[in-house]
Motif scaffolding. Structure first.
Motif, PDB file in Angstrom:
ATOM      1  N   MET A  41       0.944  -1.243  -0.025  1.00 28.25           N
ATOM      2  CA  MET A  41      -0.103   0.145  -0.126  1.00 28.25           C
ATOM      3  C   MET A  41       0.753   1.297   0.119  1.00 28.25           C
ATOM      4  SD  MET A  41      -2.891  -1.135  -0.261  1.00 28.25           S
ATOM      5  CE  MET A  41      -3.924  -2.689  -0.149  1.00 28.25           C
ATOM      6  N   ASN A  42       2.060   1.364   0.756  1.00 32.44           N
ATOM      7  CA  ASN A  42       2.879   2.371   0.907  1.00 32.44           C
ATOM      8  C   ASN A  42       3.956   2.529  -0.442  1.00 32.44           C
ATOM      9  OD1 ASN A  42       4.596   0.348   1.917  1.00 32.44           O
ATOM     10  ND2 ASN A  42       4.973   1.539   3.706  1.00 32.44           N
ATOM     11  N   GLU A  43       3.914   1.516  -1.303  1.00 27.37           N
ATOM     12  CA  GLU A  43       5.037   1.487  -2.181  1.00 27.37           C
ATOM     13  C   GLU A  43       4.638   2.231  -3.457  1.00 27.37           C
ATOM     14  OE1 GLU A  43       7.421  -2.283  -4.263  1.00 27.37           O
ATOM     15  OE2 GLU A  43       5.615  -2.799  -3.128  1.00 27.37           O
ATOM     16  N   THR A  44       5.796   2.747  -4.018  1.00 26.31           N
ATOM     17  CA  THR A  44       5.572   3.612  -5.287  1.00 26.31           C
ATOM     18  C   THR A  44       5.696   2.425  -6.470  1.00 26.31           C
ATOM     19  OG1 THR A  44       7.996   4.161  -5.697  1.00 26.31           O
ATOM     20  CG2 THR A  44       6.472   5.652  -4.399  1.00 26.31           C
ATOM     21  N   ARG A  45       5.394   2.819  -7.515  1.00 27.07           N
ATOM     22  CA  ARG A  45       5.810   1.978  -8.853  1.00 27.07           C
ATOM     23  C   ARG A  45       7.307   2.014  -9.090  1.00 27.07           C
ATOM     24  NH1 ARG A  45       1.521   4.863 -12.804  1.00 27.07           N
ATOM     25  NH2 ARG A  45       2.149   6.567 -11.421  1.00 27.07           N
ATOM     26  N   PRO A  46       7.701   1.192  -9.799  1.00 32.15           N
ATOM     27  CA  PRO A  46       8.991   1.147 -10.228  1.00 32.15           C
ATOM     28  C   PRO A  46       9.774   2.574 -10.779  1.00 32.15           C
ATOM     29  CG  PRO A  46       8.312  -0.653 -11.092  1.00 32.15           C
ATOM     30  CD  PRO A  46       7.136   0.076 -10.573  1.00 32.15           C
ATOM     31  N   ILE A  47      10.586   3.147 -10.553  1.00 30.94           N
ATOM     32  CA  ILE A  47      10.845   4.529 -10.961  1.00 30.94           C
ATOM     33  C   ILE A  47      12.261   4.515 -11.702  1.00 30.94           C
ATOM     34  CG2 ILE A  47      12.035   6.767 -10.212  1.00 30.94           C
ATOM     35  CD1 ILE A  47      10.171   6.604  -7.588  1.00 30.94           C
ATOM     36  N   VAL A  48      12.123   5.172 -12.814  1.00 27.21           N
ATOM     37  CA  VAL A  48      13.856   5.009 -13.411  1.00 27.21           C
ATOM     38  C   VAL A  48      13.869   6.653 -13.688  1.00 27.21           C
ATOM     39  CG1 VAL A  48      14.941   4.862 -15.544  1.00 27.21           C
ATOM     40  CG2 VAL A  48      13.258   2.971 -14.764  1.00 27.21           C
ATOM     41  N   ALA A  49      15.197   7.200 -13.107  1.00 29.46           N
ATOM     42  CA  ALA A  49      15.420   8.608 -13.263  1.00 29.46           C
ATOM     43  C   ALA A  49      16.680   8.814 -13.891  1.00 29.46           C
ATOM     44  CB  ALA A  49      15.255   9.427 -11.957  1.00 29.46           C
TER      45      ALA A  49
ATOM     46  N   ALA B 232       7.516  14.344  -6.055  1.00 26.15           N
ATOM     47  CA  ALA B 232       6.050  14.584  -5.988  1.00 26.15           C
ATOM     48  C   ALA B 232       5.518  13.205  -5.914  1.00 26.15           C
ATOM     49  CB  ALA B 232       5.490  15.655  -6.992  1.00 26.15           C
ATOM     50  N   VAL B 233       4.491  12.963  -5.496  1.00 27.10           N
ATOM     51  CA  VAL B 233       3.716  11.632  -5.631  1.00 27.10           C
ATOM     52  C   VAL B 233       2.066  11.599  -5.452  1.00 27.10           C
ATOM     53  CG1 VAL B 233       3.879  10.765  -3.280  1.00 27.10           C
ATOM     54  CG2 VAL B 233       3.800   8.903  -5.151  1.00 27.10           C
ATOM     55  N   ALA B 234       1.298  11.130  -6.133  1.00 32.04           N
ATOM     56  CA  ALA B 234       0.018  11.015  -5.770  1.00 32.04           C
ATOM     57  C   ALA B 234      -0.320   9.970  -4.757  1.00 32.04           C
ATOM     58  CB  ALA B 234      -0.934  10.669  -6.801  1.00 32.04           C
ATOM     59  N   VAL B 235      -1.209  10.277  -3.589  1.00 33.44           N
ATOM     60  CA  VAL B 235      -1.598   9.452  -2.703  1.00 33.44           C
ATOM     61  C   VAL B 235      -3.004   9.493  -2.759  1.00 33.44           C
ATOM     62  CG1 VAL B 235       0.551   9.458  -1.204  1.00 33.44           C
ATOM     63  CG2 VAL B 235      -1.335  11.106  -0.660  1.00 33.44           C
ATOM     64  N   GLY B 236      -3.509   8.634  -1.751  1.00 35.53           N
ATOM     65  CA  GLY B 236      -4.923   8.552  -1.845  1.00 35.53           C
ATOM     66  C   GLY B 236      -5.785   7.554  -1.098  1.00 35.53           C
ATOM     67  N   MET B 237      -7.168   7.192  -1.446  1.00 41.73           N
ATOM     68  CA  MET B 237      -7.972   6.202  -0.713  1.00 41.73           C
ATOM     69  C   MET B 237      -8.414   5.480  -1.899  1.00 41.73           C
ATOM     70  SD  MET B 237      -7.632   7.238   2.251  1.00 41.73           S
ATOM     71  CE  MET B 237      -8.917   6.466   3.233  1.00 41.73           C
TER      72      MET B 237
ATOM     73  N   THR C 189      -8.928   2.420   2.051  1.00 46.28           N
ATOM     74  CA  THR C 189      -7.686   1.869   2.245  1.00 46.28           C
ATOM     75  C   THR C 189      -6.725   3.110   1.725  1.00 46.28           C
ATOM     76  OG1 THR C 189      -8.187  -0.167   1.638  1.00 46.28           O
ATOM     77  CG2 THR C 189      -5.758  -0.112   1.851  1.00 46.28           C
ATOM     78  N   PRO C 190      -5.911   3.448   2.427  1.00 44.92           N
ATOM     79  CA  PRO C 190      -4.904   4.543   1.929  1.00 44.92           C
ATOM     80  C   PRO C 190      -3.737   3.805   1.236  1.00 44.92           C
ATOM     81  CG  PRO C 190      -5.160   4.583   4.594  1.00 44.92           C
ATOM     82  CD  PRO C 190      -5.737   3.112   4.031  1.00 44.92           C
ATOM     83  N   VAL C 191      -3.360   4.625   0.024  1.00 49.96           N
ATOM     84  CA  VAL C 191      -2.489   4.002  -0.729  1.00 49.96           C
ATOM     85  C   VAL C 191      -1.529   5.306  -1.462  1.00 49.96           C
ATOM     86  CG1 VAL C 191      -3.919   2.075  -1.662  1.00 49.96           C
ATOM     87  CG2 VAL C 191      -3.979   4.177  -2.949  1.00 49.96           C
ATOM     88  N   VAL C 192      -0.434   4.791  -1.722  1.00 50.39           N
ATOM     89  CA  VAL C 192       0.569   5.715  -2.191  1.00 50.39           C
ATOM     90  C   VAL C 192       0.823   5.363  -3.943  1.00 50.39           C
ATOM     91  CG1 VAL C 192       3.123   6.102  -2.275  1.00 50.39           C
ATOM     92  CG2 VAL C 192       1.790   5.790  -0.191  1.00 50.39           C
ATOM     93  N   ASP C 193       0.913   6.438  -4.591  1.00 56.57           N
ATOM     94  CA  ASP C 193       1.171   6.413  -5.902  1.00 56.57           C
ATOM     95  C   ASP C 193       0.209   5.652  -6.725  1.00 56.57           C
ATOM     96  OD1 ASP C 193       2.604   6.724  -8.445  1.00 56.57           O
ATOM     97  OD2 ASP C 193       3.933   5.358  -8.037  1.00 56.57           O
TER      98      ASP C 193
END
Lengths: 262, 239
Positions: free
Chosen positions: B14-22, B153-158, B162-166
């Motif tokens: 729930m608190n995990e972002t999707r994979p990131i490539v920067a 920056a990231v979008a969080v929400g419900m 359930t609270p979720v990240v990204d």
């Protein structure tokens, strides 16, 4: 910071370098920059490619939309190429509605593909007079270092051939499900823009060279060496002798560019 | 009552972002640039400037100007092609992205100039404004603009309760019997200052404050990927 102003005085110097057959980036007059093509750079598009040629980098996305055919061609789908010159690509590009440069690039790329008959427009027909696929090809340079017509065309053809048609369910496109049907091109028209600066003739101009051109001629060459579209640009003209050289160059160089297509 | 969202569609925590490539420095003509991919959302950002302001009457002799332009490529959305060019949505996102980045800049150091930031998206799957801000932040640093910190920056929400990240696109529209709350957030990790805050959906204030805390943890992770991208470009040069 302002690269443009330093350049405007340097035209004579640039012509000297071209005459000596050592251009500013070390290339000969008839030498193309190396090309690489990466496919599938946008999964939201129905087909996509990123083409790199020297420092010019262009993203091409192909989108298929269901629509009504033109009444005079009820059994043919449509093709539209749009080039957007975005300010991300070069410090001199400004935001705003499509500039005349962007419109010319779009139309010349479009003409090469259209006039060669490469696109099987009848194959895009779903129901004559009612429903056809409309193919939109968006050509978007993200780093502009010249020769957008030639490189954009090659990128457009590359992306089109990797475009999969979405499934049609109850007369509506389901973009989440692609069929295995790829858009087919019956020909591979490859434009070569032959440039003239002073009395020098060369190909694949950088942005810096483009700023000093006197004239250019875009010649789209098919795989059988026939020519399917022309566009002359720039303020000067071409002599018959120069045209002869230009056509020979275009035919020879188009073969080199075509090799990069998978 | 909403169905309980216990397992994410893509299997993330729930608190995990999707994979990131920067990556930093991907557009050669720009003074600074970046590529930021999170899940299936891809943002390019290029910075031109600080440079002279045109039209000239916009010049400010006491401080520089930040101009942010957000743009989705015509083929970057799900479904049908969108007409290219700015629309109301893109203009609003450009505005809030600009305000999200401003707090880390000291524009008084750049009087009479403009810093142009161009954000382009070739492919999106939710969270595009956040990806744009994250990319822009790397690009500004790459351009050598003085910054107090990065702006992740990231979008969080419900999703349901359930609270979720990204949130992914699927989570933004999970289905008929589940409600989604979408809260894009940008922050300054070193101070915890929130510099972008928007919300779509209905929830209570306690839930909002709770997911903002989740966003802070995720932003710390994202900031690390931003700094890693810059280190990767510049580490070689210092030797």
């Amino acid at each position: 910071m302002n690269k443009e102003s330093q350049m405007s005085n340097g035209k004579e110097h640039m012509i000297k370098a071209i005459t000596a057959d050592i251009r500013y980036d070390g290339r000969k007059k008839d030498e193309l920059r190396p090309v690489s093509i990466e496919y599938g750079v946008s999964t939201t598009a129905d087909g996509s490619a990123k083409i790199t040629c020297g420092n010019t980098e262009i993203i091409v996305g192909v989108s298929l939309t269901l629509g009504t055919p033109y009444s005079d061609r009820p059994d043919e789908g449509t093709l539209m190429v749009s080039c957007e010159l975005l300010p991300i690509a070069h410090p001199t590009i400004e935001s705003g509605p499509p500039s005349i440069n962007a419109i010319e690039i779009s139309r010349v790329i479009d003409r090469g593909i259209r006039e060669s008959g490469a696109m099987d427009v009848k194959g895009l027909c779903i129901e004559p007079g009612v429903k056809v696929w409309m193919v939109s090809v968006d050509v978007i340079p993200i780093n502009h270092d010249g020769n957008l017509i030639d490189i954009g065309s090659l990128g457009a053809i590359a992306a089109i051939t990797k475009t999969l048609m979405p499934k049609i369910e109850d007369g509506v496109a389901n973009y989440k499900e692609k069929t295995k049907n790829a858009l087919k091109l019956q020909h591979t028209p490859v434009p070569i823009t032959v440039c003239k600066m002073g009395d020098q003739i060369f190909v694949d101009p950088t942005k810096e060279e483009e700023q000093n051109l006197d004239a250019r001629l875009t010649i789209a060459v098919m795989e059988d060496d026939n020519i399917c579209s022309l566009q002359k640009g720039g303020g000067a003209g071409f002599t018959s002798e120069e045209l002869k050289i230009a056509f020979e160059l275009a035919v020879a160089k188009s073969k080199e560019f075509r090799k990069y297509l998978a | 009552m909403a169905e309980k969202y216990t397992k994410r569609f893509d299997g993330r925590k729930m608190n995990e972002t999707r994979p990131i490539v920067a990556k930093a420095g991907v557009i050669k003509n720009a003074d600074g640039s970046a590529y930021f991919k999170i899940g299936d959302t891809i943002a390019y950002a290029a910075v031109y400037g600080p440079r002279e302001v045109f039209p000239r009457f916009m010049q400010n002799p006491t401080k520089g100007i930040l101009r942010v332009n957000y743009n989705m490529m015509a083929f970057s959305g799900p479904g049908e092609r969108n007409r290219p060019g700015p629309n109301r949505r893109a203009k609003e996102i450009s505005l809030v992205s600009e305000k999200a980045l401003l707090p880390v800049l000291d524009l008084e150091k750049y009087p009479n100039t403009v810093i142009d930031v161009y954000i382009e998206l070739p492919q999106t799957d939710a969270g595009s404004r956040c990806a744009g801000i994250s990319a822009a932040s790397i690009a500004l640093a790459d351009a050598g603009v003085e910054m107090k910190d990065m702006v992740p920056a990231v979008a969080v929400g419900m999703v349901g309760d359930t609270p979720v990240v990204d949130l992914s696109y699927h989570e933004e529209q999970p289905g008929d019997d589940m409600e989604t709350v979408d809260i894009p957030i940008a922050m300054v990790p070193s101070t915890g200052e929130v510099t972008l805050l928007q919300m779509d959906g209905i929830t209570n204030k306690d839930s909002i404050l709770k997911v903002i805390e989740l966003a802070k943890d995720a932003c710390v992770v994202i900031a690390e990927t931003q700094r890693a991208a810059l280190r990767e470009k510049y580490a070689g040069e210092s030797k």
